[in-house]
Write an enzyme that holds these catalytic residues in place. Structure first.
Site, mmCIF file in Angstrom:
data_model
loop_
_atom_site.group_PDB
_atom_site.id
_atom_site.type_symbol
_atom_site.label_atom_id
_atom_site.label_comp_id
_atom_site.label_asym_id
_atom_site.label_seq_id
_atom_site.Cartn_x
_atom_site.Cartn_y
_atom_site.Cartn_z
ATOM 1 N N GLU A 69 4.604 -8.503 -8.962
ATOM 2 C CA GLU A 69 3.199 -8.523 -8.533
ATOM 3 C C GLU A 69 2.284 -8.454 -9.748
ATOM 4 O O GLU A 69 1.241 -9.102 -9.793
ATOM 5 C CB GLU A 69 2.904 -7.374 -7.567
ATOM 6 C CG GLU A 69 3.625 -7.488 -6.230
ATOM 7 C CD GLU A 69 3.102 -8.600 -5.325
ATOM 8 O OE1 GLU A 69 2.352 -9.474 -5.779
ATOM 9 O OE2 GLU A 69 3.463 -8.593 -4.141
ATOM 10 N N GLU B 221 4.136 -19.687 -4.751
ATOM 11 C CA GLU B 221 3.540 -18.966 -3.610
ATOM 12 C C GLU B 221 4.045 -19.530 -2.284
ATOM 13 O O GLU B 221 4.262 -18.796 -1.323
ATOM 14 C CB GLU B 221 2.014 -19.067 -3.647
ATOM 15 C CG GLU B 221 1.345 -18.341 -4.817
ATOM 16 C CD GLU B 221 1.286 -16.831 -4.647
ATOM 17 O OE1 GLU B 221 1.631 -16.315 -3.565
ATOM 18 O OE2 GLU B 221 0.910 -16.151 -5.615
ATOM 19 N N HIS C 105 -1.392 -5.368 -4.464
ATOM 20 C CA HIS C 105 0.039 -5.280 -4.114
ATOM 21 C C HIS C 105 0.834 -4.576 -5.212
ATOM 22 O O HIS C 105 1.747 -3.803 -4.935
ATOM 23 C CB HIS C 105 0.615 -6.680 -3.873
ATOM 24 C CG HIS C 105 0.013 -7.377 -2.681
ATOM 25 N ND1 HIS C 105 0.087 -8.733 -2.490
ATOM 26 C CD2 HIS C 105 -0.668 -6.884 -1.616
ATOM 27 C CE1 HIS C 105 -0.525 -9.054 -1.352
ATOM 28 N NE2 HIS C 105 -0.993 -7.949 -0.818
ATOM 29 N N TRP D 195 -10.392 -12.042 2.992
ATOM 30 C CA TRP D 195 -10.837 -13.421 2.769
ATOM 31 C C TRP D 195 -9.808 -14.362 3.410
ATOM 32 O O TRP D 195 -8.653 -13.987 3.597
ATOM 33 C CB TRP D 195 -10.998 -13.720 1.263
ATOM 34 C CG TRP D 195 -9.749 -13.585 0.442
ATOM 35 C CD1 TRP D 195 -9.337 -12.476 -0.242
ATOM 36 C CD2 TRP D 195 -8.739 -14.590 0.216
ATOM 37 N NE1 TRP D 195 -8.142 -12.720 -0.869
ATOM 38 C CE2 TRP D 195 -7.750 -14.012 -0.607
ATOM 39 C CE3 TRP D 195 -8.573 -15.915 0.628
ATOM 40 C CZ2 TRP D 195 -6.613 -14.715 -1.032
ATOM 41 C CZ3 TRP D 195 -7.437 -16.612 0.210
ATOM 42 C CH2 TRP D 195 -6.480 -16.012 -0.607
ATOM 43 N N HIS E 98 -2.254 -17.218 -0.097
ATOM 44 C CA HIS E 98 -2.301 -17.693 -1.491
ATOM 45 C C HIS E 98 -1.832 -19.145 -1.607
ATOM 46 O O HIS E 98 -2.530 -19.993 -2.169
ATOM 47 C CB HIS E 98 -1.440 -16.791 -2.395
ATOM 48 C CG HIS E 98 -1.882 -15.357 -2.404
ATOM 49 N ND1 HIS E 98 -1.180 -14.362 -3.038
ATOM 50 C CD2 HIS E 98 -2.953 -14.749 -1.830
ATOM 51 C CE1 HIS E 98 -1.804 -13.206 -2.871
ATOM 52 N NE2 HIS E 98 -2.883 -13.421 -2.129
ATOM 53 N N ASP F 171 -5.718 -9.796 -5.055
ATOM 54 C CA ASP F 171 -4.702 -9.400 -4.056
ATOM 55 C C ASP F 171 -3.429 -8.919 -4.749
ATOM 56 O O ASP F 171 -2.824 -7.919 -4.367
ATOM 57 C CB ASP F 171 -4.282 -10.618 -3.206
ATOM 58 C CG ASP F 171 -5.137 -10.799 -1.957
ATOM 59 O OD1 ASP F 171 -6.155 -10.096 -1.817
ATOM 60 O OD2 ASP F 171 -4.766 -11.660 -1.125
ATOM 61 N N GLU F 172 -3.017 -9.681 -5.755
ATOM 62 C CA GLU F 172 -1.765 -9.342 -6.449
ATOM 63 C C GLU F 172 -1.875 -7.956 -7.086
ATOM 64 O O GLU F 172 -0.925 -7.180 -7.078
ATOM 65 C CB GLU F 172 -1.430 -10.380 -7.536
ATOM 66 C CG GLU F 172 -1.420 -11.834 -7.092
ATOM 67 C CD GLU F 172 -0.286 -12.211 -6.142
ATOM 68 O OE1 GLU F 172 0.412 -11.306 -5.653
ATOM 69 O OE2 GLU F 172 -0.116 -13.412 -5.874
ATOM 70 N N THR G 145 2.271 -11.905 -11.362
ATOM 71 C CA THR G 145 1.418 -12.884 -10.678
ATOM 72 C C THR G 145 -0.061 -12.551 -10.881
ATOM 73 O O THR G 145 -0.896 -13.445 -10.979
ATOM 74 C CB THR G 145 1.703 -12.955 -9.165
ATOM 75 O OG1 THR G 145 1.801 -11.641 -8.665
ATOM 76 C CG2 THR G 145 2.966 -13.708 -8.874
ATOM 77 N N GLU H 184 -0.004 -12.527 1.610
ATOM 78 C CA GLU H 184 0.461 -13.484 0.601
ATOM 79 C C GLU H 184 0.378 -14.925 1.110
ATOM 80 O O GLU H 184 0.159 -15.854 0.338
ATOM 81 C CB GLU H 184 1.915 -13.174 0.217
ATOM 82 C CG GLU H 184 2.083 -11.961 -0.679
ATOM 83 C CD GLU H 184 1.732 -12.258 -2.127
ATOM 84 O OE1 GLU H 184 1.701 -13.421 -2.520
ATOM 85 O OE2 GLU H 184 1.476 -11.294 -2.873
HETATM 86 FE FE LIG Z 1 2.198 -11.253 -4.789
HETATM 87 FE FE LIG Z 2 0.795 -14.284 -4.179
#
Ligand SMILES: [Fe+2]
Ligand SMILES: [Fe+2]
Length: 396
Positions: A229, A138, A265, A95, A179, A261-262, A232, A176
């Site tokens: 991670e 971020e 990760h 995305w 974000h 996403d976090e 977040t 990242e």
């Molecule tokens: Fe992260």
């Molecule tokens: Fe992030």
């Protein structure tokens, strides 16, 4: 990466053990760099910085991993190629911030912005304080890429190194980067926040860096990133939930997408540490205990807006009160990692390893007990103005 903690007994230590260094001494790294000074690392200096007020930074410990252990990370490169890089998403399948924002090339742009602003009107100031703090965290991404590239044995030696560790770090950074970009553009369009104050805070924060106390040591570094991670993931997940409760499904989608996403990760970083537990359980459990004794400092702990000397603590208090990131989350994350890495069932450890194992396994319970006691002593909450929302007051 992101986050903060305003947990009981987890505030930054307030112990200016040394005299203030002058600007000249700041230029001399020997003044506060002490190689493998693990035992001294509880002490704190107050460092005067040219671009922000005095911020507390710990005595700097560097290169605490014994040099021969670099071989472990070299020998893991094949493993990293096959097990770590699979957690990156191809750019073409990722995305992008624009997917969630009004399209400036469309005739409908103005209507889309108006709708976004109408939805944002229903959301309270206190939520925006937390969302801004998350966005600023971020946006300090250059600091986090720098931090990863301090780690011995895994750093990107050239800026375009072909090792899987370096590929991961660059691609992780690139993922990242979306974000802060997305949250920044959303907040700009919302019209609810003082963008100039926010931009100043970002500039101060990147200029200040961070002090995670990972000592160029990839054992410590990957334990730290695993924790962060997940932190977040929890935080963005909670801002998504609150946005939904305030009736803004689109903002909920934004925060939820970042949270996912976090999570990916987190999976990658916890796999690295899982592998380290398999190869070198003793050093790994000792590192885990060391990191937790020092407490996981949040990436934006040096945040400043040019006005509020306790900005980070104030932001953390609001996040705690709204349930976006709390002392309980800190204990939950720790407990999760202890379980994820099966720390309780490690066997054959040295006596130091066994002590570290006992320490981390008992820690979540101790944190919870402290938290309950602190809640019992909780004072009447103060209201504090935040420059990010034009100095309007928010309850801490
Ligand atoms: Fe992260
Ligand atoms: Fe992030």
């Amino acid at each position: 990466m992101a986050l903060r903690l305003n947990a009981v007994d987890f505030h930054r230590p307030k112990c200016p053990c040394f005299a203030l260094p002058t600007t000249a001494s700041l230029r001399s790294p020997s003044f506060f760099m002490a190689s493998t000074l693990r035992s001294a690392s509880k002490e704190v200096e107050t460092v005067k910085k040219p671009f922000s007020p005095q911020r507390e930074v710990h005595v700097q410990v560097t290169h605490s991993m014994p040099p021969q252990k670099i071989e472990i990370f070299k020998s893991m490169e094949n493993w990293a190629e096959n097990n770590l890089l699979i957690h990156l998403k191809p750019v073409e399948k990722c995305w992008q911030p624009q997917d969630f924002l009004p399209d400036p090339s469309s005739d409908a742009f103005h209507d889309q912005v108006t709708e976004l602003r109408e939805r944002a009107k229903e959301i309270p100031d206190e939520y925006f304080v937390v969302l801004v703090g998350d966005m600023i965290t971020e946006e300090a991404l250059p600091t986090y890429q720098t931090m990863l590239n301090t780690l011995d044995g895994v750093r990107d030696e050239t800026g375009a190194s072909p090792t899987p560790w370096a590929i991961w770090t660059r691609a992780w950074t690139a993922e990242e980067n979306r974000h802060g970009d997305l949250l920044n553009k959303y907040l700009y369009l919302s019209g609810r926040v003082d963008m100039r104050q926010i931009e100043k805070t970002i500039q101060y924060l990147i200029g200040s860096g961070m002090d995670p106390r990972t000592e160029n040591n990839p054992y410590l570094g990957f334990i730290y990133t695993s924790f962060q991670e997940r932190a977040t993931f929890v935080s963005h997940g909670n801002t998504a939930r609150l946005a939904r409760e305030h009736g803004d499904i689109k903002l909920a989608q934004i925060c939820g997408t970042i949270a996912s996403d976090e999570k990916r990760h987190e999976t990658a970083y916890t796999k690295i540490v899982e592998k380290l537990f398999e190869i070198d359980p003793n050093e790994t459990v000792i590192s885990f205990a060391d990191m937790m004794r020092k407490k996981i400092s949040m990436p934006a702990h040096l945040m400043y807006d040019g006005r509020d000397d306790n900005l980070f603590d104030h932001f953390s208090s609001v996040a705690q009160r709204l349930g976006v990131y709390t002392a309980k989350d800190y204990a939950d994350i720790l407990e999760h990692l202890v379980g994820r890495w099966k720390v309780e069932s490690l066997t054959g450890l040295s006596s130091d390893g066994a002590k570290a194992q006992d320490y981390v396994c008992g820690l979540p319970r101790r944190i919870r007990r402290l938290e309950e006691r602190a809640l019992g002593r909780a004072k009447q909450a103060q209201r504090v103005p935040f420059s990010w929302i034009y100095d309007r007051d928010v309850q801490l």
